[in-house]
Design a protein around this motif. Structure first.
Motif, PDB file in Angstrom:
ATOM      1  N   ILE A  73      -4.383   9.977  -6.028  1.00  0.00           N
ATOM      2  CA  ILE A  73      -5.322   9.932  -4.914  1.00  0.00           C
ATOM      3  C   ILE A  73      -4.704   9.192  -3.728  1.00  0.00           C
ATOM      4  O   ILE A  73      -4.823   9.626  -2.582  1.00  0.00           O
ATOM      5  CB  ILE A  73      -6.642   9.244  -5.325  1.00  0.00           C
ATOM      6  N   LEU A  74      -4.049   8.057  -4.013  1.00  0.00           N
ATOM      7  CA  LEU A  74      -3.357   7.269  -2.998  1.00  0.00           C
ATOM      8  C   LEU A  74      -1.930   6.995  -3.464  1.00  0.00           C
ATOM      9  O   LEU A  74      -1.681   6.841  -4.660  1.00  0.00           O
ATOM     10  CB  LEU A  74      -4.073   5.930  -2.756  1.00  0.00           C
ATOM     11  N   LYS A  75      -1.014   6.920  -2.495  1.00  0.00           N
ATOM     12  CA  LYS A  75       0.373   6.615  -2.840  1.00  0.00           C
ATOM     13  C   LYS A  75       1.008   5.818  -1.704  1.00  0.00           C
ATOM     14  O   LYS A  75       0.890   6.161  -0.534  1.00  0.00           O
ATOM     15  CB  LYS A  75       1.162   7.900  -3.084  1.00  0.00           C
ATOM     16  N   ASP A  76       1.655   4.738  -2.063  1.00  0.00           N
ATOM     17  CA  ASP A  76       2.409   3.925  -1.099  1.00  0.00           C
ATOM     18  C   ASP A  76       1.585   3.562   0.142  1.00  0.00           C
ATOM     19  O   ASP A  76       2.058   3.703   1.273  1.00  0.00           O
ATOM     20  CB  ASP A  76       3.690   4.659  -0.668  1.00  0.00           C
ATOM     21  N   VAL A  77       0.371   3.094  -0.070  1.00  0.00           N
ATOM     22  CA  VAL A  77      -0.461   2.654   1.052  1.00  0.00           C
ATOM     23  C   VAL A  77      -0.084   1.224   1.409  1.00  0.00           C
ATOM     24  O   VAL A  77      -0.171   0.314   0.576  1.00  0.00           O
ATOM     25  CB  VAL A  77      -1.960   2.734   0.712  1.00  0.00           C
ATOM     26  N   MET A 107     -10.575 -13.418   8.469  1.00  0.00           N
ATOM     27  CA  MET A 107     -10.484 -12.347   7.471  1.00  0.00           C
ATOM     28  C   MET A 107      -9.112 -11.685   7.561  1.00  0.00           C
ATOM     29  O   MET A 107      -8.685 -11.278   8.648  1.00  0.00           O
ATOM     30  CB  MET A 107     -11.588 -11.314   7.714  1.00  0.00           C
ATOM     31  N   LYS A 108      -8.440 -11.562   6.414  1.00  0.00           N
ATOM     32  CA  LYS A 108      -7.142 -10.886   6.373  1.00  0.00           C
ATOM     33  C   LYS A 108      -7.128  -9.906   5.204  1.00  0.00           C
ATOM     34  O   LYS A 108      -7.376 -10.279   4.060  1.00  0.00           O
ATOM     35  CB  LYS A 108      -6.001 -11.884   6.236  1.00  0.00           C
ATOM     36  N   ILE A 109      -6.843  -8.646   5.528  1.00  0.00           N
ATOM     37  CA  ILE A 109      -6.786  -7.577   4.535  1.00  0.00           C
ATOM     38  C   ILE A 109      -5.332  -7.142   4.387  1.00  0.00           C
ATOM     39  O   ILE A 109      -4.660  -6.852   5.378  1.00  0.00           O
ATOM     40  CB  ILE A 109      -7.632  -6.371   4.993  1.00  0.00           C
ATOM     41  N   VAL A 110      -4.856  -7.097   3.156  1.00  0.00           N
ATOM     42  CA  VAL A 110      -3.477  -6.663   2.906  1.00  0.00           C
ATOM     43  C   VAL A 110      -3.467  -5.656   1.758  1.00  0.00           C
ATOM     44  O   VAL A 110      -3.967  -5.946   0.659  1.00  0.00           O
ATOM     45  CB  VAL A 110      -2.548  -7.845   2.565  1.00  0.00           C
ATOM     46  N   MET A 111      -2.889  -4.491   2.023  1.00  0.00           N
ATOM     47  CA  MET A 111      -2.647  -3.487   0.981  1.00  0.00           C
ATOM     48  C   MET A 111      -1.140  -3.252   0.937  1.00  0.00           C
ATOM     49  O   MET A 111      -0.538  -2.867   1.933  1.00  0.00           O
ATOM     50  CB  MET A 111      -3.389  -2.181   1.288  1.00  0.00           C
ATOM     51  N   GLU A 112      -0.545  -3.477  -0.233  1.00  0.00           N
ATOM     52  CA  GLU A 112       0.903  -3.358  -0.381  1.00  0.00           C
ATOM     53  C   GLU A 112       1.241  -2.370  -1.494  1.00  0.00           C
ATOM     54  O   GLU A 112       0.861  -2.572  -2.651  1.00  0.00           O
ATOM     55  CB  GLU A 112       1.531  -4.716  -0.697  1.00  0.00           C
ATOM     56  N   ASN A 113       1.915  -1.285  -1.121  1.00  0.00           N
ATOM     57  CA  ASN A 113       2.387  -0.286  -2.083  1.00  0.00           C
ATOM     58  C   ASN A 113       1.284   0.161  -3.050  1.00  0.00           C
ATOM     59  O   ASN A 113       1.503   0.305  -4.259  1.00  0.00           O
ATOM     60  CB  ASN A 113       3.581  -0.830  -2.886  1.00  0.00           C
ATOM     61  N   VAL A 114       0.096   0.381  -2.492  1.00  0.00           N
ATOM     62  CA  VAL A 114      -1.059   0.706  -3.326  1.00  0.00           C
ATOM     63  C   VAL A 114      -1.009   2.163  -3.778  1.00  0.00           C
ATOM     64  O   VAL A 114      -0.799   3.083  -2.972  1.00  0.00           O
ATOM     65  CB  VAL A 114      -2.370   0.423  -2.567  1.00  0.00           C
ATOM     66  N   ARG A 115      -1.231   2.332  -5.067  1.00  0.00           N
ATOM     67  CA  ARG A 115      -1.285   3.662  -5.660  1.00  0.00           C
ATOM     68  C   ARG A 115      -2.560   3.764  -6.490  1.00  0.00           C
ATOM     69  O   ARG A 115      -2.948   2.822  -7.182  1.00  0.00           O
ATOM     70  CB  ARG A 115      -0.064   3.900  -6.549  1.00  0.00           C
ATOM     71  N   LYS A 116      -3.230   4.888  -6.374  1.00  0.00           N
ATOM     72  CA  LYS A 116      -4.451   5.117  -7.126  1.00  0.00           C
ATOM     73  C   LYS A 116      -4.374   6.480  -7.793  1.00  0.00           C
ATOM     74  O   LYS A 116      -4.165   7.510  -7.125  1.00  0.00           O
ATOM     75  CB  LYS A 116      -5.672   5.057  -6.204  1.00  0.00           C
ATOM     76  N   GLU A 117      -4.504   6.473  -9.116  1.00  0.00           N
ATOM     77  CA  GLU A 117      -4.506   7.727  -9.875  1.00  0.00           C
ATOM     78  C   GLU A 117      -5.824   7.855 -10.619  1.00  0.00           C
ATOM     79  O   GLU A 117      -6.378   6.868 -11.098  1.00  0.00           O
ATOM     80  CB  GLU A 117      -3.331   7.753 -10.857  1.00  0.00           C
ATOM     81  N   LEU A 118      -6.307   9.062 -10.711  1.00  0.00           N
ATOM     82  CA  LEU A 118      -7.566   9.327 -11.394  1.00  0.00           C
ATOM     83  C   LEU A 118      -7.453  10.635 -12.163  1.00  0.00           C
ATOM     84  O   LEU A 118      -7.189  11.694 -11.574  1.00  0.00           O
ATOM     85  CB  LEU A 118      -8.713   9.405 -10.374  1.00  0.00           C
TER      86      LEU A 118
END
Length: 287
Positions: free
Chosen positions: A17-21, A1-12
């Motif tokens: 809500i999230l920035k540069d994850v 299992m490999k999880i990768v989050m790159e430059n994730v941004r979440k707006e609502l």
């Protein structure tokens, strides 16, 4: 299992809500997901569970987008604090139904857990106490044996004795069946011993991702005579907290490496995870 989050941004609804994850998890382990309320922990878990989309960036599990992806979702178990299952179901009916969603589900193990936590098989979920509901949710999450198992504080209603038993079950089952377990908690002090890694989320981003072994070498408290502590040549960004009591002082640090050597008159000990978390997130807030 490999999880990768790159430059994730979440707006609502116009709110970020999230920035540069940015985070990569590719080793089995029990990971503490820590952060103040509203930091973005649950949102990250929702994205990884395929329950929500992100606004920009990339989220992949084994190289694939998890959102609405049956092949990936079969490998994920997400258990949150409430509203996991239909309240009209009886416990034994729920056990039968969830097996269709988890290919690795261990029915014998879940019945062991139900017996351990004294859960009644013939009662409806709506008739269970908060503690029983939490124990049931945790039991199903553990028995799913999903390669990625996510717990977003689903044990809140359990009393101290039940939580202690739960932690023992988590450790034993993980040793026998290694996988990635993400565990969000505010009970940091009592859960520290089950974790191998810590991920700290604050203000919508991942501020720190470290093994506890590395953290134990770098997150330290130095105690000694005030005049000795005050003469230490420490970079400002490494200082977490400072306290004095009579002629003694304590300086909490997060040093750049493990080669820090204080005067012989001072004592050095690793910071407990909860103490480090409080100081580390408070320092950011003051800045």
């Amino acid at each position: 299992m490999k999880i990768v989050m790159e430059n994730v941004r979440k707006e609502l609804e116009g709110q970020t809500i999230l920035k540069d994850v940015n985070v990569t998890i590719d080793q089995p382990g029990i990971y503490a997901v820590l952060g103040p309320n509203g930091a973005g922990k649950t949102t990250i878990m929702h994205l990884l569970s395929g329950l929500a989309k992100w606004s920009s960036g990339s989220v992949t599990i084994n190289g694939e987008n998890p959102f609405d992806n049956r092949a990936i979702l079969d490998q994920i178990s997400f258990i949150q604090e409430s509203d996991n299952f239909k309240p009209t179901l009886k416990v034994n009916q729920l056990i039968q139904q969830v097996q269709a969603f988890y290919p690795n589900f261990d029915e014998a193990f879940v019945h062991h857990l139900l017996k351990t936590f004294q859960l009644p098989l013939t009662k409806k979920l709506s008739q269970l106490s908060k503690g029983m509901t939490s124990a049931l949710n945790m039991s199903i999450g553990l028995a799913s044996r999903a390669p990625l198992t996510i717990f977003d504080e689903p044990y809140i209603g359990m009393d101290a004795t039940a939580r202690k038993q739960l932690y023992a079950e988590i450790i034993e089952d993980y040793v026998n069946h290694p996988r990635i377990i993400l565990f969000s908690t505010h009970f940091i002090e009592e859960t520290e011993d089950i974790f191998e890694y810590a991920l700290i989320v604050q203000e919508g981003t991942v501020r720190l991702f470290s093994s506890l072994e590395d953290l134990g070498e770098r997150a330290i408290k130095v105690t000694g005579p005030i005049e000795e502590i005050q003469t230490l040549a420490i970079e400002e960004h490494q200082k977490l907290a400072y306290n004095e009591f009579m002629s003694e002082a304590q300086l909490n640090l997060y040093v750049d490496d493990s080669t820090f050597e204080p005067p012989r008159s001072c004592q050095v000990k690793p910071l407990h995870l909860q103490e480090f978390f409080i100081d580390y997130t408070a320092k950011k807030g003051r800045a």
